[in-house]
Design an enzyme around this catalytic site. Structure first.
Site, PDB file in Angstrom:
ATOM      1  N   SER A 159      42.230  38.546  41.999  1.00  0.00           N
ATOM      2  CA  SER A 159      43.150  39.437  42.717  1.00  0.00           C
ATOM      3  C   SER A 159      43.335  38.869  44.117  1.00  0.00           C
ATOM      4  CB  SER A 159      42.532  40.836  42.812  1.00  0.00           C
ATOM      5  OG  SER A 159      43.155  41.593  43.837  1.00  0.00           O
ATOM      6  N   TYR A 172      35.603  46.865  44.423  1.00  0.00           N
ATOM      7  CA  TYR A 172      36.623  46.006  43.784  1.00  0.00           C
ATOM      8  C   TYR A 172      36.760  44.681  44.548  1.00  0.00           C
ATOM      9  CZ  TYR A 172      41.152  44.783  41.641  1.00  0.00           C
ATOM     10  OH  TYR A 172      42.184  44.158  40.967  1.00  0.00           O
TER      11      TYR A 172
HETATM   12  P1  NAD Z   1      45.157  47.888  33.304  1.00  0.00           P
HETATM   13  O1  NAD Z   1      44.347  49.070  33.669  1.00  0.00           O
HETATM   14  O2  NAD Z   1      46.508  48.091  32.714  1.00  0.00           O
HETATM   15  O3  NAD Z   1      44.346  46.939  32.311  1.00  0.00           O
HETATM   16  C1  NAD Z   1      42.966  46.718  32.425  1.00  0.00           C
HETATM   17  C2  NAD Z   1      42.460  46.306  31.082  1.00  0.00           C
HETATM   18  O4  NAD Z   1      41.046  46.044  31.158  1.00  0.00           O
HETATM   19  C3  NAD Z   1      42.649  47.420  30.046  1.00  0.00           C
HETATM   20  O5  NAD Z   1      43.080  46.840  28.835  1.00  0.00           O
HETATM   21  C4  NAD Z   1      41.249  47.989  29.920  1.00  0.00           C
HETATM   22  O6  NAD Z   1      41.018  48.590  28.671  1.00  0.00           O
HETATM   23  C5  NAD Z   1      40.414  46.739  30.086  1.00  0.00           C
HETATM   24  N1  NAD Z   1      39.016  47.033  30.368  1.00  0.00           N
HETATM   25  C6  NAD Z   1      38.512  47.844  31.331  1.00  0.00           C
HETATM   26  N2  NAD Z   1      37.166  47.875  31.220  1.00  0.00           N
HETATM   27  C7  NAD Z   1      36.838  47.070  30.175  1.00  0.00           C
HETATM   28  C8  NAD Z   1      35.614  46.674  29.580  1.00  0.00           C
HETATM   29  N3  NAD Z   1      34.432  47.144  30.015  1.00  0.00           N
HETATM   30  N4  NAD Z   1      35.655  45.806  28.531  1.00  0.00           N
HETATM   31  C9  NAD Z   1      36.836  45.334  28.068  1.00  0.00           C
HETATM   32  N5  NAD Z   1      38.025  45.663  28.588  1.00  0.00           N
HETATM   33  C10 NAD Z   1      38.013  46.523  29.642  1.00  0.00           C
HETATM   34  O7  NAD Z   1      45.253  47.034  34.623  1.00  0.00           O
HETATM   35  P2  NAD Z   1      45.867  45.590  34.905  1.00  0.00           P
HETATM   36  O8  NAD Z   1      46.599  45.724  36.160  1.00  0.00           O
HETATM   37  O9  NAD Z   1      46.540  45.024  33.732  1.00  0.00           O
HETATM   38  O10 NAD Z   1      44.526  44.786  35.216  1.00  0.00           O
HETATM   39  C11 NAD Z   1      44.146  43.612  34.516  1.00  0.00           C
HETATM   40  C12 NAD Z   1      43.403  42.700  35.463  1.00  0.00           C
HETATM   41  O11 NAD Z   1      44.281  42.293  36.503  1.00  0.00           O
HETATM   42  C13 NAD Z   1      42.194  43.344  36.136  1.00  0.00           C
HETATM   43  O12 NAD Z   1      41.140  42.398  36.210  1.00  0.00           O
HETATM   44  C14 NAD Z   1      42.712  43.666  37.523  1.00  0.00           C
HETATM   45  O13 NAD Z   1      41.684  43.707  38.481  1.00  0.00           O
HETATM   46  C15 NAD Z   1      43.642  42.491  37.741  1.00  0.00           C
HETATM   47  N6  NAD Z   1      44.635  42.703  38.797  1.00  0.00           N
HETATM   48  C16 NAD Z   1      45.642  43.632  38.654  1.00  0.00           C
HETATM   49  C17 NAD Z   1      46.557  43.782  39.684  1.00  0.00           C
HETATM   50  C18 NAD Z   1      47.702  44.760  39.616  1.00  0.00           C
HETATM   51  O14 NAD Z   1      48.382  44.950  40.629  1.00  0.00           O
HETATM   52  N7  NAD Z   1      47.981  45.385  38.495  1.00  0.00           N
HETATM   53  C19 NAD Z   1      46.448  43.015  40.836  1.00  0.00           C
HETATM   54  C20 NAD Z   1      45.414  42.099  40.950  1.00  0.00           C
HETATM   55  C21 NAD Z   1      44.513  41.948  39.920  1.00  0.00           C
END
Ligand code: NAD
Length: 274
Positions: A159, A172
């Site tokens: 991130s 986080y």
């Molecule tokens: P999201 O909530 O849509 O998806 C998160 C996914 O991780 C879900 O499928 C959830 O079921 C899974 N998950 C959570 N805990 C878990 C576990 N213990 N075991 C297996 N799977 C698990 O959110 P997203 O935005 O798609 O996030 C995905 C990644 O991207 C994360 O690592 C998040 O930190 C990162 N990220 C997202 C953003 C953003 O703006 N959306 C920005 C930077 C980083």
């Protein structure tokens, strides 16, 4: 429809946390490019099934595996099932992550621990299992170690908060900052095995994780102050970058973090002379 001469033909790719958001987009995009994709989910079976259905209905290949990435037994079982099904592994997209936000003064140990367990220990467990598999494939001759190209690739989902401090989200930010040094260190350690390890660091991407920001017009407007490119990112923006890092087109890229953030890390407050 899958593509002719797809980039990932015969490649086996695990995407963790593929039941939603960025992971879902990565799984679908990679399958569209010919990969056999393991769609991992932790508890949202419906979301995982929906991602797999989209892959299969477009002529792609994949399976669904339930595993909590913070649990060693679950992770090892997921890799075993992958090898039993497809016989090999080529790429790990270690994407699963979550937030448990609280002001620092009020943050519980449980909130701290949960985020570190999933976002950081989960990366350790999945990356270790993938690296062990890549080495084993070289030892048993199923991967050509004499090729100029890497024998396996790992992409970690970090991130912008691996470098931008984030009050109210210290668990986080600590987990993502930890991913940066974890990624670089294993990249250094695994490079002699010809295993490539890189991170992608998204900025604000429109997914359920930050829905309360993009679904509120006022919050969306103030978010735009942080994004010089003046739009929120899409999961597909990230998936396309992940695909590049997962392909041999990026073969000489190792230990890098690719920011996919519309310029969020460019200190936008200084655009008007600070
Ligand atoms: P999201 O909530 O849509 O998806 C998160 C996914 O991780 C879900 O499928 C959830 O079921 C899974 N998950 C959570 N805990 C878990 C576990 N213990 N075991 C297996 N799977 C698990 O959110 P997203 O935005 O798609 O996030 C995905 C990644 O991207 C994360 O690592 C998040 O930190 C990162 N990220 C997202 C953003 C953003 O703006 N959306 C920005 C930077 C980083």
């Amino acid at each position: 429809m899958t593509l002719q001469n797809p980039l990932f033909q015969d490649k086996v790719i695990i995407v963790t946390g593929a039941s939603s958001g960025i992971g879902r987009a990565c799984a679908i995009h990679l399958a569209h490019q010919g990969a056999k994709v393991v769609v991992n989910y932790a508890s949202d079976e419906e979301g995982g099934q929906s991602a797999l259905d989209e892959i299969l209905s477009n002529g792609g290949a994949g399976i669904l595996i339930k595993a909590d990435v913070s649990k060693e037994h679950d992770v090892n079982a997921m890799f075993e099932e992958t090898i039993q099904t497809y016989g090999r592994l080529d790429v790990l997209v270690s994407n699963a992550g979550l937030q448990k936000d609280a002001p620092f003064l009020e943050m519980s140990l449980e909130q701290w621990q949960k985020v570190i367990d999933v976002n950081l220990t989960g990366q350790f467990l999945c990356c270790r299992a993938a690296a062990r598999q890549f080495v084993q494939q070289v030892e048993n001759g199923s991967t050509n170690a004499h090729s100029e190209l890497s024998v396996g690739k790992i992409i970690l989902m970090s991130s912008v908060h691996d470098i931008i401090p984030w009050a109210g989200h210290v668990n986080y930010a600590a987990s993502k900052g930890g991913i940066m040094m974890f990624m670089k260190s294993i990249s250094q350690e695994l490079a002699p095995y010809k295993i490539r390890v890189n991170s992608v660091s998204p900025g604000a991407i429109k997914t359920p994780i930050n829905q309360e920001v993009w679904s509120d017009p006022d919050k969306y407007k103030s978010l735009m102050n942080l994004i010089p490119y003046k739009r929120i990112g899409t999961p597909q923006d990230v998936a396309k970058a992940v695909a590049w890092l997962a392909s041999d087109d990026s073969d000489y890229v190792n230990g890098e973090t690719l920011y996919i953030d519309g310029g969020m890390t460019l200190y936008p407050e200084f655009a008007d002379n600070g």
